[in-house]
Design an enzyme around this catalytic site. Structure first.
Site, short mmCIF file in Angstrom:
data_model
loop_
_atom_site.label_atom_id
_atom_site.label_comp_id
_atom_site.label_asym_id
_atom_site.label_seq_id
_atom_site.Cartn_x
_atom_site.Cartn_y
_atom_site.Cartn_z
N GLY A 1 0.84 -1.20 0.00
CA GLY A 1 0.00 0.00 0.00
C GLY A 1 0.86 1.24 0.00
O GLY A 1 2.10 1.14 0.01
N GLU B 1 -0.19 0.96 -6.44
CA GLU B 1 0.67 0.47 -5.37
C GLU B 1 0.88 -1.03 -5.47
O GLU B 1 1.99 -1.53 -5.24
CB GLU B 1 0.07 0.81 -4.00
CG GLU B 1 0.15 2.29 -3.63
CD GLU B 1 1.58 2.74 -3.32
OE1 GLU B 1 2.46 1.88 -3.13
OE2 GLU B 1 1.81 3.97 -3.27
N GLU C 1 4.59 -2.48 -5.93
CA GLU C 1 5.21 -3.22 -4.82
C GLU C 1 5.24 -4.73 -5.01
O GLU C 1 6.01 -5.42 -4.34
CB GLU C 1 4.50 -2.88 -3.50
CG GLU C 1 4.66 -1.41 -3.14
CD GLU C 1 4.28 -1.12 -1.71
OE1 GLU C 1 4.83 -0.16 -1.15
OE2 GLU C 1 3.44 -1.85 -1.15
N GLU D 1 10.75 -6.95 -0.16
CA GLU D 1 10.53 -8.29 -0.66
C GLU D 1 9.04 -8.58 -0.52
O GLU D 1 8.40 -8.11 0.40
CB GLU D 1 11.32 -9.27 0.20
CG GLU D 1 11.54 -10.61 -0.45
CD GLU D 1 12.24 -11.56 0.51
OE1 GLU D 1 12.15 -12.77 0.27
OE2 GLU D 1 12.85 -11.08 1.49
#
Lengths: 229, 229
Positions: free
Chosen positions: A46, A62, A66, A115
DNA sequence: TCAAAAGTGTTAAAAATACACCCATGG
DNA sequence: CCATGGGTGTATTTTTAACACTTTTGA
């Protein structure tokens, strides 16, 4: 490039609870935080909402930044606005949940997050911020929703066996279902389309593959029929 | 007293859909806007979230300031974040819905809002902003929720007749229910407590009054039983 | 005595549940 | 030939749905 307002404003973020299903378990996708606060902790993917994007756009952006995920099923969950949920400043977060199937969507390690990794729901690390509460809310929502909307197909591959489907429901509802009754019921709904393909490379009789017939489902909904397990 | 941030931030508001029930109809509480934009139009009560209050506190504060209502049942509905929902600037709004009964809660004309009034759901004025969409979402939520949670008691007076209760369900679900089946079902749930009081001042046989037994309901929920109409 | 709403049971149909065995396949 | 999961039917119980008349009360 400072921005100035007459009154102080909470910051606005989005957080995503991504559920995935593999052969054995229902899992959730977490990222390891690369920066403070909670550096090194696991957290939901997020980040901040830009002023020129909708909430859903922010969640999708996001998610892709990510975790590399895109084009997933995504629905708004709840908005979390407790005062101290972030130690830095007042942050309100609009939470979303996503459903993906683990085979089609390979998760690539994130760029700005440390990660990304899948965790079984009954073997979770301690989560940053109030993310445990968000995840809990998402799980309840999924459990409630799967009973009357055919939402779970997002978790399955395009072609799936009835046993896979049953296992998915069992994972989400967290209880065993009777095989014969389950089949009777789901086939009776008329939203599954039988294909002439079967499982490959299994060491036993290969199961028939089905696909979800969205058109039939939409027709049903229009007629006011409802889908329940 | 300006407040400055590194990145631009959307403004954050709350809006409340207040449902009320009287003898004839399910109604919603609207206020007439005293200032631009949409000056003179009807709108949902709501306003900006202060930086030092939670979202729920903001919703309750605005509700009291604009309509005089307090101590009502209030639940979060959905967060609306389209880019142009407010013509002035980017505003994200966390919408809530409230349930009150029209006899106990007298609405006093608001102070900073022009006027507050109840409207029947099938006789609504044009609403400001995207408030029609918010109201619509709230109505769907109410309809869905009332079927499996005993939420509707918030709309009834403390003591009520089974006919009043049935009428409430009929208004919310927008369909007729069979009197005998309805009574059998709701009495069979064991969450209604029969009182020895009856209706007063009616020009026909007076109906027995019941009250909702919350303790019994909580016991049921703990045992995993669910409430459905 | 009439109007208006309260109150009450039964039957039929449909849905949910419980339950166990044979089948096809690959190793 | 055996281990593994695939696939199927029936009987019972529970739930839902349809349906109409008598009772009480105040005007």
């Amino acid at each position: 490039m400072p921005y100035t307002y007459e009154h102080p404003r909470p910051a606005l973020t989005v957080d995503c609870v991504v559920f995935g299903l593999d052969d054995t378990d229902l899992k959730v996708l977490l990222i390891q935080r690369g920066i403070a606060p909670f550096k090194g902790s696991w957290a939901l993917p997020g980040g901040f909402v830009h002023v020129d994007e909708t909430l859903e756009e922010a969640a999708r952006r996001e998610l892709e930044e990510e975790t590399g995920l895109r084009n997933v099923f995504l629905e708004q969950l709840y908005t979390f606005g407790e005062l101290k949920r972030d130690p830095r400043e007042r942050i309100v977060s609009v939470a979303w949940y996503a459903l993906v199937n683990l085979r089609d969507h390979k998760v690539q390690a994130a760029t700005d997050a440390g990660e990304a990794a899948w965790f079984s729901l009954d073997d979770l690390p301690t989560l940053a911020f109030d993310h445990a509460a968000i995840l809990d809310t998402a799980q309840q929502r999924l459990r409630g929703k799967v009973r009357y909307v055919p939402i779970g197909f997002e978790l399955l591959p395009r072609l799936f066996t009835l046993t896979q489907m049953q296992r998915m429901y069992e994972k989400i509802l967290d209880r065993a279902l009777d095989k014969r009754n389950f089949r009777k019921k789901v086939l009776g709904m008329g939203v599954l389309e039988e294909t002439d393909q079967v499982q490959q490379d299994v060491a036993h009789r290969a199961a028939r593959l089905y696909r979800f017939n969205e058109a039939a489902y939409k027709r049903m909904v229009k007629q006011g029929i409802n889908f329940e397990i």
